[in-house]
Each structure stands twice: as C-alpha cells, then as structure tokens.
Design a protein around this motif. Structure first.
Motif, PDB file in Angstrom:
ATOM      1  N   PHE A 124      -5.150   3.566   8.362  1.00 15.87           N
ATOM      2  CA  PHE A 124      -4.788   3.687   9.780  1.00 15.87           C
ATOM      3  C   PHE A 124      -5.904   4.360  10.560  1.00 15.87           C
ATOM      4  O   PHE A 124      -6.327   3.862  11.615  1.00 15.87           O
ATOM      5  CB  PHE A 124      -3.492   4.480   9.928  1.00 15.87           C
ATOM      6  CG  PHE A 124      -3.156   4.818  11.363  1.00 15.87           C
ATOM      7  CD1 PHE A 124      -2.365   3.973  12.123  1.00 15.87           C
ATOM      8  CD2 PHE A 124      -3.647   5.982  11.962  1.00 15.87           C
ATOM      9  CE1 PHE A 124      -2.079   4.267  13.455  1.00 15.87           C
ATOM     10  CE2 PHE A 124      -3.359   6.283  13.284  1.00 15.87           C
ATOM     11  CZ  PHE A 124      -2.571   5.432  14.036  1.00 15.87           C
TER      12      PHE A 124
ATOM     13  N   GLU B 203       3.560   1.579   7.734  1.00 13.09           N
ATOM     14  CA  GLU B 203       3.990   2.961   7.498  1.00 13.09           C
ATOM     15  C   GLU B 203       2.993   3.956   8.094  1.00 13.09           C
ATOM     16  O   GLU B 203       3.382   5.019   8.598  1.00 13.09           O
ATOM     17  CB  GLU B 203       4.167   3.210   6.005  1.00 13.09           C
ATOM     18  CG  GLU B 203       5.344   2.464   5.392  1.00 13.09           C
ATOM     19  CD  GLU B 203       5.530   2.817   3.925  1.00 13.09           C
ATOM     20  OE1 GLU B 203       5.380   4.016   3.578  1.00 13.09           O
ATOM     21  OE2 GLU B 203       5.795   1.903   3.129  1.00 13.09           O
ATOM     22  N   GLY B 204       1.719   3.613   8.044  1.00 18.45           N
ATOM     23  CA  GLY B 204       0.715   4.459   8.674  1.00 18.45           C
ATOM     24  C   GLY B 204       0.925   4.537  10.175  1.00 18.45           C
ATOM     25  O   GLY B 204       0.780   5.605  10.789  1.00 18.45           O
TER      26      GLY B 204
ATOM     27  N   VAL C  17      -0.769  -1.837   8.066  1.00 21.49           N
ATOM     28  CA  VAL C  17      -0.397  -0.454   7.708  1.00 21.49           C
ATOM     29  C   VAL C  17       0.819  -0.008   8.528  1.00 21.49           C
ATOM     30  O   VAL C  17       0.743   0.945   9.297  1.00 21.49           O
ATOM     31  CB  VAL C  17      -1.588   0.512   7.902  1.00 21.49           C
ATOM     32  CG1 VAL C  17      -2.621   0.291   6.827  1.00 21.49           C
ATOM     33  CG2 VAL C  17      -2.218   0.366   9.278  1.00 21.49           C
TER      34      VAL C  17
ATOM     35  N   LEU D 181       0.835  -1.196   0.000  1.00 19.17           N
ATOM     36  CA  LEU D 181       0.000   0.000   0.000  1.00 19.17           C
ATOM     37  C   LEU D 181       0.874   1.252   0.000  1.00 19.17           C
ATOM     38  O   LEU D 181       1.942   1.279   0.611  1.00 19.17           O
ATOM     39  CB  LEU D 181      -0.903   0.021   1.238  1.00 19.17           C
ATOM     40  CG  LEU D 181      -1.844  -1.182   1.410  1.00 19.17           C
ATOM     41  CD1 LEU D 181      -2.532  -1.125   2.775  1.00 19.17           C
ATOM     42  CD2 LEU D 181      -2.894  -1.211   0.305  1.00 19.17           C
TER      43      LEU D 181
ATOM     44  N   GLN E   2      -2.077   3.957   3.391  1.00 16.37           N
ATOM     45  CA  GLN E   2      -1.855   3.475   4.748  1.00 16.37           C
ATOM     46  C   GLN E   2      -2.339   4.482   5.782  1.00 16.37           C
ATOM     47  O   GLN E   2      -2.875   4.092   6.835  1.00 16.37           O
ATOM     48  CB  GLN E   2      -0.369   3.173   4.953  1.00 16.37           C
ATOM     49  CG  GLN E   2       0.135   2.008   4.120  1.00 16.37           C
ATOM     50  CD  GLN E   2       1.307   1.306   4.767  1.00 16.37           C
ATOM     51  OE1 GLN E   2       1.467   1.288   5.969  1.00 16.37           O
ATOM     52  NE2 GLN E   2       2.148   0.700   3.937  1.00 16.37           N
TER      53      GLN E   2
END
Length: 484
Positions: free
Chosen positions: A209, A266-267, A264, A200, A205
């Motif tokens: 999130f 990175e989120g 997620v 994603l 993300q």
C-alpha cells in the motif's frame, strides 16, 4: 485492435512531425491529434457499458511471454482516454499563438506525451503500466526544461527527482507481486487481473500500500508530496502546464483505482483513513494558499492541488459514489483547468504580467473572453448544471458517508473555491483599467476554437452526467467488489 491503433498512431505522428522542418510541424501535429480524437470518439460511442475490457489486444513481450504487451479500454479507462484525446488537439491549438524554437521537437513531444498517457490508461499488464507511467515523465520534462521560464532547470530537476523516486517504490512493489504469482509449472504473470487474485498477508498489503501510495501521491500530488507542483506549473510553458494539470496528474488517481484498491484491499482498509486525512488536508491547505496568491498561474496551480485532494479523498472512501465522482471529476477538472490556464496565458501575453493586482477592467474590451472565462469559472466552482457540480456532489457525498467530520472539512472546498476564483475574476476583469489592460484585445478566432469545445463540455457533463456515469459504473462496481 482499436486500442493498439490508438496507442501507436500518436507515436507515428510524432516521428513524422520530427521529420518536418519549420512551422508546418504544428499543423501536422494538430491534424494528427484530431485524427486521434476521432479514434477515441469512435471508442466512446461504440463502448458497451459492462465490466469487461474492450477493443483490446494481447501479444507476448518479455520473460517467455509471462509479461505481455496487452491493453484495452474499460469503463474506468474510457473517460481518461477521451479526456486525453480531447485536450491534446486543444493544447496544440492553444500553442499556435506562440512561436517556439524547434517547433518540430516541441509538437512531437506533445504527441509522445499523449501516447504515453494513453498507454497508462489502457495497459492491462502491470509492467506495461509502469513503462508508460515512466515514459509520460520524459516528454513533459523536456518541454519544461527547454521552453520553460528562468528557473526551469532547478524546478524541472526537482520534478524529475520527485517522480522518479516515487516510481521506484512502485517498481519494487510490482516486482514483488510478480514473483508472488505463479502456476504449478513455475510461471509467473504480471497481468493486472492476476495481481487482483493474489492472497497477500495483512503485513504484505500494508507495505505494498505505501509503496504504491507514495508513487501515486507524488504524481497527483497529495499533501505533503506536493512541493514540486506549483513551481513546475509556473515555470513550464503553458502547453506543458496544461498537460501536467489537465491529464498527467490523473495518472495518480487512476493508479489508485486500478491497482491499489483491488490488489491491496486490506491495506486500503487499514491505511485508507490516513490517506484520506492527508487528502483532506491538501484540499484546505491548497485552497487557502490559492486565496493568497498574486500570480494567476500559481493561483490556478494551487486550486488544482486542492481539487485533486478531493478526488483522492473520494477514492479512499471505497464507495461507488466516491470512485464514480473521482472519475467524472477527473474529466471535468481536466477541461476546466486547461481552460483556466489558457485564460491566464492570454491575459499574461497581452499584459506582459501574471500579477493580479496589476490588472483590471479587461471585461470592457473583451465580451467573448468574459463569457468563456465565466463559464469555465462556474464549472470550477461547481455551480449546478456545470461539469464541476456532478463530480463534487458525488465526491462529497462519498466522504460524508465515510466520515461526517471529514466530509464537512472537505466541503470547505466549495466555499474556498468560490473565494479564490471569484477574486481572480473580479481583480482581472472588473474595476478600473490599468496601463497594462488599456485597449486589451478580445480573443481571436483560433483562440475561440480552443474555448468553444471546453465550454460545450462544461454544460454537457453538467446537464447530461448519466451519459458518462453509465459507462463507468459496471467497471467501478467490479473493482470495488475486491474491497468489500
């Protein structure tokens, strides 16, 4: 197949209880809950510590088999399965003190609630997770709406709207993720492990999130999504309050660990600090409000809100200590808060009030209740060698490693927790007796049988924490690899 039996047995037992008339319903429900505890105990002692799901099953369900009825138990779910199975018979036994109208419906709803909670903790398909996540709302809603206090209708309606509203965000996110999966043949998958492997974009993300976070933050609850919680806990009958505080709020923390961190990452890296700050605000805010409470049940409700803030903060540190601490603290908190609500229920039923300033001197009549109360209180304030210490130590160490300032603020929970819990004990148990507490009766045999397993668990977790931590560590490490 063991997981399938664990999921289906409470449903079948609940249907049997519904068919029974009169007070026999509670005995059947209690026996069924004990059998379920035996099944969960077998899973606990047979579990092999590794990252894989065990005792599972997998059957086609919807959308030409791409959405599957599949579940299993890994280290992350194991403690919550055991917690649910342990607390349910104790909650049913604690309800024996009261006579409820339509007992078959009352106790069947508790068993349906148990089945839904177990489904959340064992589901390996995202839509199955969502189905159980929503299904857990219905039994506790009816328990509160039918057997709650005077303001139960507006309070439970607010609770229902809050949780349904939050869950819709999660549903939208899951549908989006489902269509992001796919094979060359055009098939999609809602398997949770398939969602872990999606690629994603950072923007995607971030949006997902927040969709997940709102749903889980309401369920836990995390500041400022908590406003439904105190009134719902107070107005619900005590068994429903125990289910809410002891088990149901753990669904939110579990959802963050199971779905948000791996799907997620990175989120979480981008917005985790924001979520962690909100969690720490909730720790301090809930504790300060708890100190000012005059109502026993409301005090314990705010203390629960404060404690769950620390669990959420630990998870968002993305550290092994933080997530491990959250898991063992969910187990410890469930045990402590159910015991504390039972203490409050016993005192309130014997004095006909929940107001702390109308009590005093109870301990001179109640040596057994005093001991049980003190053990659970010490676990709640994280005294070393009790269950609360293990989780809080790991959680605070995780938050300190993440940010020293936030760790110092979160550490105030130890001081504030001791203040409001010791104040509660002092005002109710010590001092002069009042007309309401004169001749207070000590706990009976059935009441002691609720307290004894809880007190054993307080010391078992506190003295031998590795018997639980070693089971969760491989699965936690496996999930955390997605966020490194």
């Amino acid at each position: 197949m063991l997981t399938l039996i664990i999921l289906l047995f409470p449903v079948l037992a609940a249907l049997l209880v519904l068919a029974v008339r009169g007070q026999q319903a509670k005995q059947i429900a209690f026996i069924a809950a004990l059998i379920e505890l035996g099944l969960a105990g077998y899973a606990f002692f047979s579990f092999v510590p590794d990252a894989n799901s065990q005792f599972g099953f997998d059957y086609p369900w919807l959308a030409q088999g791409t959405i599957r009825f599949t579940a299993g138990i890994d280290g992350v779910s194991l403690l919550l399965v055991v917690l649910t199975a342990l607390l349910t018979p104790l909650i049913i036994l604690s309800a024996f003190r009261h006579t409820y109208d339509r007992p078959s419906v009352f106790y069947a709803l508790i068993l349906f609630m148990e089945a839904a909670l177990l489904g959340v903790f064992t589901a390996r398909d995202a839509f199955l997770f969502y189905l159980y996540f929503e299904a857990a709302l219905l039994p506790v809603y009816f328990l509160a709406a039918l057997w709650g206090g005077e303001n139960r209708i507006p309070v439970t309606f607010k609770f229902f709207v809050y949780t349904i509203f939050g869950s819709l965000f999660m549903l939208v996110a899951l549908v989006y993720l489902y269509f992001k999966t796919g094979t060359p043949a055009g098939l999609h998958s809602s398997a949770i492990t398939a969602l872990y492997n999606l690629n994603l974009s950072p923007t995607e993300q971030s949006w997902i999130f927040w969709a997940f976070f709102i749903a889980f933050a309401i369920k836990m609850p995390v500041f400022p999504f908590h406003t439904w919680q105190p009134d719902t806990y107070v107005e619900s009958p005590t068994p429903a309050t125990m289910l809410l505080a002891g088990i149901m709020l753990k669904m939110g923390v579990y959802g963050v660990i199971r779905l948000m961190l791996p799907i997620v990452p990175e989120g979480v890296q981008t917005w985790g600090m924001t979520a962690l700050v909100l969690s720490v605000i909730g720790i301090v805010y809930g504790a300060i409000i708890a100190i000012r409470q005059r109502d026993m049940k409301r005090l314990i409700a705010y203390s629960s809100f404060s404690h769950v803030g620390l669990m959420a903060a630990g998870v968002f540190t993305l550290s092994l200590n933080g997530v491990q601490g959250a898991l063992v603290q969910m187990l410890a908190h469930g045990i402590n808060v159910v015991g504390m609500f039972f203490v409050a229920d016993i005192i309130a039923s014997r004095t006909s009030t929940r107001l702390i300033d109308q009590m005093g001197g109870i301990t001179r009549y109640t040596p057994k209740l005093t001991v049980y109360f003190m053990i659970l209180l010490l676990g709640s304030v994280a005294l070393p060698l009790t269950n609360g210490f293990v989780g809080e130590f790991l959680l605070l160490s995780g938050v300190f490693e993440y940010n020293n300032i936030l760790g110092a603020v979160a550490g105030l929970t130890i001081i504030f927790g001791a203040v409001y819990m010791l104040r509660l004990f002092q005002k109710t148990m010590f001092g002069k007796t009042t007309p309401l507490t004169e001749g207070f009766n000590d706990v009976s045999g059935s009441e002691s049988w609720v307290f004894i397993p809880l007190c054993i668990m307080v010391f078992w977790i506190g003295m031998v924490p590795n018997s639980f931590l070693k089971l969760t560590e491989p699965a936690v490490a496996n999930l955390l690899q997605f966020v490194k």
